[in-house]
Design a protein around this motif. Sequence first.
Motif, PDB file in Angstrom:
ATOM      1  N   UNK A  48       0.578   0.013  12.141  1.00 51.46           N
ATOM      2  CA  UNK A  48       0.237   0.026  10.659  1.00 51.46           C
ATOM      3  C   UNK A  48      -0.620  -0.992  10.395  1.00 51.46           C
ATOM      4  N   UNK A  49      -0.433  -2.186  11.014  1.00 50.48           N
ATOM      5  CA  UNK A  49      -1.539  -3.346  10.983  1.00 50.48           C
ATOM      6  C   UNK A  49      -2.901  -2.831  11.435  1.00 50.48           C
ATOM      7  N   UNK A  50      -2.859  -2.162  12.577  1.00 51.40           N
ATOM      8  CA  UNK A  50      -4.216  -1.664  13.006  1.00 51.40           C
ATOM      9  C   UNK A  50      -4.748  -0.621  11.910  1.00 51.40           C
ATOM     10  N   UNK A  51      -4.040   0.318  11.285  1.00 54.80           N
ATOM     11  CA  UNK A  51      -4.481   1.117  10.377  1.00 54.80           C
ATOM     12  C   UNK A  51      -5.132   0.339   9.119  1.00 54.80           C
ATOM     13  N   UNK A  77       3.709   5.833   3.160  1.00 54.31           N
ATOM     14  CA  UNK A  77       4.211   5.792   4.235  1.00 54.31           C
ATOM     15  C   UNK A  77       4.084   4.508   5.103  1.00 54.31           C
ATOM     16  N   UNK A  78       3.022   3.841   4.941  1.00 53.46           N
ATOM     17  CA  UNK A  78       2.643   2.634   5.715  1.00 53.46           C
ATOM     18  C   UNK A  78       3.414   1.456   5.113  1.00 53.46           C
ATOM     19  N   UNK A  79       3.519   1.422   3.654  1.00 48.68           N
ATOM     20  CA  UNK A  79       4.608   0.304   2.914  1.00 48.68           C
ATOM     21  C   UNK A  79       5.920   0.712   3.498  1.00 48.68           C
ATOM     22  N   UNK A  80       6.474   1.982   3.442  1.00 49.90           N
ATOM     23  CA  UNK A  80       7.959   2.227   3.901  1.00 49.90           C
ATOM     24  C   UNK A  80       7.872   1.809   5.340  1.00 49.90           C
TER      25      UNK A  80
END
Length: 798
Positions: free
Chosen positions: A215-218, A198-201
């Motif tokens: 996403x970057x924070x995760x 899901x992150x890469x998508x």
Amino acid sequence: MVLAMEWYIMNSTGVRSLTCNLGELVSPGTYILHDSCADVMEELLARIANEEENRCITKRHILAEQLLAKDLIPMIKYGSPDVNELQLLLRLLSELCEPCDADQTVAMPPDKYAYPDLKRLSSQACEAFLDRGFTSRLFTHIHELIEEAGELEMVQESYLSIKYLFTAIRNVLYLMRSEKESFTKLLSLLLENDLDSVLIYSINCHGRDELVLPAAQILSLLYSEFEWLRTEAEVAKEQDATCITDRLKRIVVQLLQGSLSALAISLMRKELKDGSDVEGSYLSWCLTYFLPYVSYVPVPLAKFRGVLSNKCVGYLVYQLSALVPGLFGGDPTSRSTQRIKERCMLLLSAFDSLLSLVFNFSLPSADKEDVTVAMQFYKDVVNMPDLWQILIFYIRNFDITMFPRSVLSQLICINHKLLTSVESYNKIFGAQLEQTILEHVKQFANKGIIQQYTLLVNTYSTNNDETNLAVFTMLSHICVECERRDLLYTPILLRQLRLLSDSCEACDEDRRLAFYVTQSFLDDVANRPQACVQSFINSLSTTKDENSESTGVTKAEPYAEWTDTEEGDLMSAYAEFTDPSVDDIVTRLGEMGVSYNHSQVTSKMEQLGLISSPSCQESLDLAELVKNICSEGDDDLISWLRSALLTASFTKAMCKNNREGSPLCYFSFLKGHSYPVIPYTERQSMLLSAHSRVLPLLKHLQLEYLLVNESIIPLIPPHLTAEALYSSAEKLRTYEADGSMENYEQELTDKHFDESLLSKPVCSSESRRSDTAAAHMDSGSQGNLNVWLSYMQITSRK
């Protein structure tokens, strides 16, 4: 009592009656959402957003009514919300698990009454994410949205669902970061449900910049514990830790195979759109953390074109310059200044990672396509004077009381890698850029810079090999190419070089250079004793006190000189009054703990151009002021400022057409910040120290300024139009016989738009001026520049 009454009223008529319309659990495995469910959640979100600051009453009532356990969690586990209800539900969850002590999520901490309740509420949300059934069902909803979209673009509500899911996960990871067991369990559940996919998508979703920050924070939270997890996997043989580290390694591979460039570009674009600096910090972190893994993953350099682009590198340069006012103009002990220092160090690490990445792909053994990409990057770097300027500015103004020595080491290593990049370009393409290298090296041939290098020579045995190589290569350049070995004749440096010449710890090249310098000194003492003695005296008068608590360059004498901090206090005191007298300033300085008498304050204010005096030039008009400066042999100050104004004017005009000029100038204006005219040469820095001349000049030109270590940094305000900037530049025509307008225009054209710089020898300024810029630029840029110059000349005469 008022608070208790409000609580009672809200309990009876507010949240309880409102949440009855969400839905109901009709059986142990079935939750039915009511038709008004979305309206209720929107009302709850509106109440949370519009509450009085720090009261958080709605959240506290949600806790009291057990809304998470009764409705929100069952709605995910057993219900079938549509896409709009799902995004509202995830948004509400992210609000309820918002950390109350996290700077990146809450601007102000809640009051002492609300804090315990909010901690319990966020703990309940965290426990929900540790429930396998809840987390699994939650990701099932998200994966269904992705599968439904397929190759097409998602509807807006689907993107919002992913965004708020990321926000909720970020908050929960942050809250659990200190609980190793719970953190490991949560990571295992998230990766088990394909959080990585899901992150890469989301990162690869073109044009959906709102997804990249969470996403970057995760990613930053996931990899903050990577070393600990790897230790657990390798030493303790912990199975969960092993599975997690394997999945995290897969994410790294996917990022390096193309997603990292998309992430970097999106973060940069989002910051430029929102005006926040948070995204820039995560951009620096991503480059710093992930780029070093390229040495372990076979990825072509072309995958990083977005990261290596002129725009991305220029943006990093802009970020470094944007930190200058906070670093040098603020309170060094304040929390905000400390955070600026952290951002500065992160940016330098990002630059270091970028240059190391490209260097590994520019070796003769590298693939031909990779070498081509690396050489394009080097070409962009050489044609970016802003980068060289900001780098030498930080080295020149480095303060051991402000930064750790490792920052100076990193600055010098970055400078060394830049020079190495130019040499690499020379070897492959025969571009003969020795003149470019020499011009840059000459800026290091002065006492102030040598003092900075001396700090690292003193720690030779504890430095890494890269630092020692960078330091001694520059010292060699100063001795040989610049022919200024006399600058190394300082007591501290000579003593250390003498020790290194006989040390077995030093490499052969460093020992030879150390021996050469010490032997040259002995020879010069025999042949030119008076010059050597004078060199010693000069070095002693300007040597930095490494243990000094002062924030300036030198320790001030009690009567003769003011420290930088005291000058800053004087400027602050002056700004507090509309039309202050010297007595007002003396009194205010006394209140601030600065004790100077009336004559001392008067003298300093005259020096700074704050008040008039018989010798002050503030009363002169601009033409007379410029004439006086030029007649004293300082016409290069006028030429330099004029060039900066022309650069700013052209960039301002290009911004209207979405085209770029100087990266530093372009991003400064785009963000609505003042453009700093950073001195590059020691001569420019010295000229800016003449406050009595520079301050009236800046006032006439409507420019602002920043005081850094006794030197003024001119600031071009963003509100000045291209026409106004050009008009100011016109006023700075020098009064030399050959100082024609055409020469300045050609210099400006060559400086910023001569693309042939890397394809022919750079012999002299005359050879460069002999070519027309039209042959080297695309027709659009050249046409715009010519039209712009002509238009400015016409309008300035009206």
